[in-house]
Design a protein around this motif. Structure first.
Motif, PDB file in Angstrom:
ATOM      1  N   ALA A 366      35.852 -48.894  34.355  1.00  6.43           N
ATOM      2  CA  ALA A 366      36.885 -48.118  33.674  1.00  6.43           C
ATOM      3  C   ALA A 366      36.306 -46.829  33.107  1.00  6.43           C
ATOM      4  O   ALA A 366      36.959 -46.138  32.339  1.00  6.43           O
ATOM      5  N   GLY A 367      35.045 -46.508  33.471  1.00  2.96           N
ATOM      6  CA  GLY A 367      34.417 -45.277  33.018  1.00  2.96           C
ATOM      7  C   GLY A 367      33.762 -45.463  31.654  1.00  2.96           C
ATOM      8  O   GLY A 367      33.796 -46.551  31.097  1.00  2.96           O
ATOM      9  N   PRO A 368      33.148 -44.422  31.132  1.00  2.00           N
ATOM     10  CA  PRO A 368      33.098 -43.041  31.622  1.00  2.00           C
ATOM     11  C   PRO A 368      32.018 -42.750  32.674  1.00  2.00           C
ATOM     12  O   PRO A 368      31.942 -41.639  33.173  1.00  2.00           O
ATOM     13  N   THR A 369      31.167 -43.742  33.033  1.00  2.00           N
ATOM     14  CA  THR A 369      30.086 -43.484  34.002  1.00  2.00           C
ATOM     15  C   THR A 369      30.651 -43.122  35.379  1.00  2.00           C
ATOM     16  O   THR A 369      31.656 -43.696  35.822  1.00  2.00           O
ATOM     17  N   VAL A 370      29.998 -42.160  36.032  1.00  2.00           N
ATOM     18  CA  VAL A 370      30.346 -41.832  37.412  1.00  2.00           C
ATOM     19  C   VAL A 370      29.189 -42.303  38.297  1.00  2.00           C
ATOM     20  O   VAL A 370      28.022 -42.049  38.003  1.00  2.00           O
ATOM     21  N   MET A 371      29.549 -43.006  39.357  1.00  3.32           N
ATOM     22  CA  MET A 371      28.553 -43.615  40.254  1.00  3.32           C
ATOM     23  C   MET A 371      28.569 -42.916  41.610  1.00  3.32           C
ATOM     24  O   MET A 371      29.644 -42.698  42.177  1.00  3.32           O
ATOM     25  N   ALA A 372      27.400 -42.550  42.112  1.00  6.93           N
ATOM     26  CA  ALA A 372      27.304 -42.023  43.488  1.00  6.93           C
ATOM     27  C   ALA A 372      26.375 -42.934  44.280  1.00  6.93           C
ATOM     28  O   ALA A 372      25.382 -43.433  43.742  1.00  6.93           O
ATOM     29  N   PHE A 373      26.713 -43.172  45.551  1.00  2.00           N
ATOM     30  CA  PHE A 373      25.801 -43.904  46.449  1.00  2.00           C
ATOM     31  C   PHE A 373      25.077 -42.882  47.315  1.00  2.00           C
ATOM     32  O   PHE A 373      25.711 -41.985  47.889  1.00  2.00           O
ATOM     33  N   THR A 374      23.764 -43.036  47.405  1.00  8.84           N
ATOM     34  CA  THR A 374      23.005 -42.182  48.313  1.00  8.84           C
ATOM     35  C   THR A 374      22.262 -43.083  49.298  1.00  8.84           C
ATOM     36  O   THR A 374      22.067 -44.269  49.035  1.00  8.84           O
ATOM     37  N   SER A 375      21.831 -42.489  50.414  1.00  4.34           N
ATOM     38  CA  SER A 375      21.134 -43.298  51.421  1.00  4.34           C
ATOM     39  C   SER A 375      19.716 -42.771  51.613  1.00  4.34           C
ATOM     40  O   SER A 375      19.340 -41.779  50.994  1.00  4.34           O
ATOM     41  N   GLY A 376      18.972 -43.430  52.443  1.00  3.13           N
ATOM     42  CA  GLY A 376      17.649 -42.916  52.820  1.00  3.13           C
ATOM     43  C   GLY A 376      16.503 -43.529  52.054  1.00  3.13           C
ATOM     44  O   GLY A 376      15.346 -43.208  52.317  1.00  3.13           O
ATOM     45  N   ALA A 377      16.810 -44.399  51.095  1.00  2.00           N
ATOM     46  CA  ALA A 377      15.717 -45.004  50.333  1.00  2.00           C
ATOM     47  C   ALA A 377      14.981 -46.003  51.216  1.00  2.00           C
ATOM     48  O   ALA A 377      15.587 -46.762  51.960  1.00  2.00           O
ATOM     49  N   SER A 378      13.663 -45.969  51.119  1.00  2.00           N
ATOM     50  CA  SER A 378      12.871 -46.918  51.873  1.00  2.00           C
ATOM     51  C   SER A 378      11.854 -47.486  50.905  1.00  2.00           C
ATOM     52  O   SER A 378      10.875 -46.835  50.565  1.00  2.00           O
ATOM     53  N   GLY A 379      12.112 -48.669  50.423  1.00  2.00           N
ATOM     54  CA  GLY A 379      11.236 -49.232  49.396  1.00  2.00           C
ATOM     55  C   GLY A 379      11.504 -48.570  48.059  1.00  2.00           C
ATOM     56  O   GLY A 379      12.583 -48.042  47.807  1.00  2.00           O
ATOM     57  N   LYS A 387      12.009 -35.271  49.615  1.00  4.88           N
ATOM     58  CA  LYS A 387      12.856 -34.615  50.627  1.00  4.88           C
ATOM     59  C   LYS A 387      13.404 -35.587  51.672  1.00  4.88           C
ATOM     60  O   LYS A 387      14.288 -35.236  52.431  1.00  4.88           O
ATOM     61  N   GLU A 388      12.884 -36.812  51.689  1.00  4.53           N
ATOM     62  CA  GLU A 388      13.453 -37.809  52.603  1.00  4.53           C
ATOM     63  C   GLU A 388      14.673 -38.486  51.996  1.00  4.53           C
ATOM     64  O   GLU A 388      15.315 -39.313  52.623  1.00  4.53           O
ATOM     65  N   ARG A 389      14.938 -38.159  50.732  1.00  4.45           N
ATOM     66  CA  ARG A 389      16.028 -38.840  50.035  1.00  4.45           C
ATOM     67  C   ARG A 389      16.951 -37.802  49.400  1.00  4.45           C
ATOM     68  O   ARG A 389      16.566 -36.675  49.194  1.00  4.45           O
ATOM     69  N   THR A 390      18.176 -38.265  49.091  1.00  8.00           N
ATOM     70  CA  THR A 390      19.128 -37.298  48.535  1.00  8.00           C
ATOM     71  C   THR A 390      19.366 -37.513  47.049  1.00  8.00           C
ATOM     72  O   THR A 390      20.090 -36.740  46.429  1.00  8.00           O
ATOM     73  N   ASP A 391      18.785 -38.567  46.464  1.00  5.52           N
ATOM     74  CA  ASP A 391      19.181 -38.891  45.084  1.00  5.52           C
ATOM     75  C   ASP A 391      18.888 -37.783  44.073  1.00  5.52           C
ATOM     76  O   ASP A 391      19.648 -37.571  43.143  1.00  5.52           O
ATOM     77  N   TYR A 392      17.775 -37.055  44.307  1.00  2.00           N
ATOM     78  CA  TYR A 392      17.416 -36.028  43.331  1.00  2.00           C
ATOM     79  C   TYR A 392      18.437 -34.886  43.355  1.00  2.00           C
ATOM     80  O   TYR A 392      18.937 -34.468  42.300  1.00  2.00           O
ATOM     81  N   SER A 393      18.796 -34.394  44.548  1.00  2.00           N
ATOM     82  CA  SER A 393      19.757 -33.275  44.618  1.00  2.00           C
ATOM     83  C   SER A 393      21.141 -33.707  44.139  1.00  2.00           C
ATOM     84  O   SER A 393      21.859 -32.935  43.481  1.00  2.00           O
ATOM     85  N   VAL A 394      21.507 -34.955  44.411  1.00  2.00           N
ATOM     86  CA  VAL A 394      22.803 -35.455  43.944  1.00  2.00           C
ATOM     87  C   VAL A 394      22.805 -35.535  42.410  1.00  2.00           C
ATOM     88  O   VAL A 394      23.756 -35.086  41.748  1.00  2.00           O
ATOM     89  N   ALA A 395      21.736 -36.047  41.852  1.00  2.00           N
ATOM     90  CA  ALA A 395      21.630 -36.153  40.387  1.00  2.00           C
ATOM     91  C   ALA A 395      21.753 -34.779  39.740  1.00  2.00           C
ATOM     92  O   ALA A 395      22.459 -34.597  38.745  1.00  2.00           O
ATOM     93  N   LYS A 396      21.065 -33.798  40.350  1.00  2.00           N
ATOM     94  CA  LYS A 396      21.068 -32.436  39.798  1.00  2.00           C
ATOM     95  C   LYS A 396      22.492 -31.865  39.819  1.00  2.00           C
ATOM     96  O   LYS A 396      22.969 -31.298  38.826  1.00  2.00           O
ATOM     97  N   ALA A 397      23.179 -32.064  40.937  1.00  2.00           N
ATOM     98  CA  ALA A 397      24.542 -31.534  41.064  1.00  2.00           C
ATOM     99  C   ALA A 397      25.485 -32.190  40.057  1.00  2.00           C
ATOM    100  O   ALA A 397      26.334 -31.520  39.452  1.00  2.00           O
ATOM    101  N   MET A 398      25.311 -33.479  39.856  1.00  2.00           N
ATOM    102  CA  MET A 398      26.178 -34.198  38.903  1.00  2.00           C
ATOM    103  C   MET A 398      25.917 -33.695  37.479  1.00  2.00           C
ATOM    104  O   MET A 398      26.832 -33.494  36.694  1.00  2.00           O
TER     105      MET A 398
END
Ligand SMILES: Nc1ncnc2c1ncn2[C@@H]1O[C@H](COP(=O)(O)OP(=O)(O)O)[C@@H](O)[C@H]1O
Ligand SMILES: N[C@@H](CCOP(=O)(O)O)C(=O)O
Length: 441
Positions: A366-379, A387-398
């Motif tokens: 019910a919020g207020p947290t916003v959740m994003a799923f990212t892919s590419g994690a290996s271990g 740079k093999e993952r998107t979580d950092y750029s997604v976090a920055k944009a959020m």
């Protein structure tokens, strides 16, 4: 038969006779020298029980594992352990009796118990009140017998959480004792909380489940799961919906319904390498307030919209079709209403996350947290190049969107947990000298 053949046959006969005699003598010797206590021996019974011995030829089989009468492994050397080699019913009866003895022992009331419960993120967009996932953030609750009631807490929400019997952990423990039909003794509670408090990450469901499990262990009461999901029934009836409590209990993605008689849940497979990037605002968002902004009815076209999306969501998760997740998390049932009334940052943040490489993003619970799923994690996060993952750029944009809306908060990156609640410590322990449960519980 010629002479040579006759000689050959005679020699073979004598040799096999000698061999048999020799084997018999050796067998006799072995039987005499072998201590009977830890061996498997066969002999004709003199006092075999009627049920298995009297009407047919039978053997006494000294089973090295169990004693039929006591079910006690230590006394498994007893001479009374009798079994027909081909009597499967008897064998099963004895095994069940032995298991009952172990279950009896593990069902003794305990002095103290520590339960670990995960956070959870409900709805995943269109799956309002029915879909959720366990998130790899854990709270630990210890409940012990005491002279008087006390709740102490440390960590997330330690100050804010109720310290009286309105705390959901107490609600859970009470429900467990009611189920066990036993009076609840005075108890003290200690919470090490790592689940953000009232932020849409299921702190209340985690508290309920932790309380029920702790209560059941303290009361020494086991519940059946197969065909009944008894723990889920208690937890979901307190919470009112299964989307948080089912993943807290079982882990992973869960879809839950009420079938008219009881709550039923199923695990939805989840794609490997998926990360959860969460923007967790500093402000509290109570679920009760976020439900209050929702109307009781929705239009047929909105219902059809959500039905299609939820089917897409389950399909995308189950098949690992990450490209379809962004359609699968769309929703018209609660996100637009909540964004409008409570969370103006929601849709700009979803857009920013998806544009910067997230598979999808949505309001967590019910919020207020916003959740994003990212892919590419290996271990682990720390064992892979950024740079093999998107979580950092997604976090920055959020975070940029949060700043532009003046919403203070933090980003937490973690993953779904495939595991649900578990007992991590119990006194006296379940483990014995014969069997060690993990972590030596
Ligand atoms: N042990 C507890 N931990 C968290 N919340 C609790 C607990 N006991 C009672 N609560 C109540 O539950 C509310 C948090 O639940 P909720 O609003 O559903 O948020 P969440 O998304 O964290 O579950 C709190 O405001 C509080 O009133
Ligand atoms: N389906 C519920 C989920 C509430 O989750 P929470 O983590 O915010 O308690 C809703 O959307 O109201």
């Amino acid at each position: 038969m010629n002479n040579d053949n006759t000689k050959l046959a005679t020699t073979a006969l004598v040799a096999s006779g000698l061999g048999a005699a020799l084997s018999y003598l050796m067998f006799q010797r072995q039987q005499k020298s072998r201590p009977r206590s830890n061996s498997m021996t066969f002999h004709i019974p003199s006092d075999a029980p009627k049920s298995i011995g009297n009407s047919r030829t039978s053997f006494i089989f000294q089973d090295p594992e169990y004693d039929m009468n006591s079910g006690d492994r230590q006394s498994s050397v007893s001479d009374t352990t009798i079994l027909m080699p081909h009597s499967h019913e008897e064998r099963m009866r004895r095994r069940i009796a032995a298991r009952m003895a172990v279950e009896d022992e593990n069902s003794q009331p305990r002095q103290s118990v520590t339960v670990r419960v995960p956070a959870s993120s409900a709805n995943c967009g269109p799956g309002y009140d029915c879909i959720g996932l366990a998130v790899d953030l854990w709270t630990e609750v210890t409940v012990s017998r005491a002279d008087e009631f006390e709740i102490t807490a440390e960590g997330d929400g330690a100050e804010e959480m109720p310290k009286d019997d309105s705390n959901y952990i107490v609600t859970g423990v009470k429900a467990a004792y009611e189920t066990a039909n036993k009076p609840m003794p005075p108890l003290k509670y200690h919470v090490v909380s790592r689940i953000p408090y009232a932020r849409g990450l299921g702190s209340s469901s985690a508290a309920i489940v932790a309380g029920i499990i702790a209560g059941l262990v303290l009361a020494g009461h086991r519940l059946p799961v197969w065909g009944s999901e008894s723990l889920l029934q208690i937890a979901a009836s307190i919470e009112g919906h299964p989307d948080n409590v089912a993943p807290v209990i079982y882990g992973g993605f869960q879809v839950g319904i009420h079938n008219g008689t009881r709550w039923v849940t199923e695990r939805i497979p989840s794609p490997p390498g998926m990360q959860c990037v969460m923007f967790i605002p500093d402000f509290i968002g109570k679920t009760s307030a976020a439900r209050a902004v929702l109307k009781d009815t929705i239009s047929r076209s909105d219902a059809a919209f959500n039905i299609g999306r939820v089917a897409f969501l389950v399909h995308a998760l189950a098949l690992g079709n990450l490209d379809n997740l962004k359609w699968g998390v769309q929703d018209r049932m609660h996100q637009p209403q909540r964004a409008e009334g409570l969370y103006p940052h929601l849709f700009p943040m979803i857009k920013a996350a998806e544009e910067s490489g997230a598979c999808c993003a949505f309001l967590s619970g019910a919020g207020p947290t916003v959740m994003a799923f990212t892919s590419g994690a290996s271990g682990d996060i720390f064992t892979q190049r950024e740079k093999e993952r998107t979580d950092y750029s997604v976090a920055k944009a959020m975070m940029e969107v949060a700043t532009s809306y003046g919403v203070k908060g933090r980003i937490v990156v973690t993953q779904a947990s495939q595991e649900g609640a578990r007992v991590v410590k119990v006194d006296p322990p379940f483990s014995s000298e014969f069997i060690t449960f993990r972590d030596n519980v």
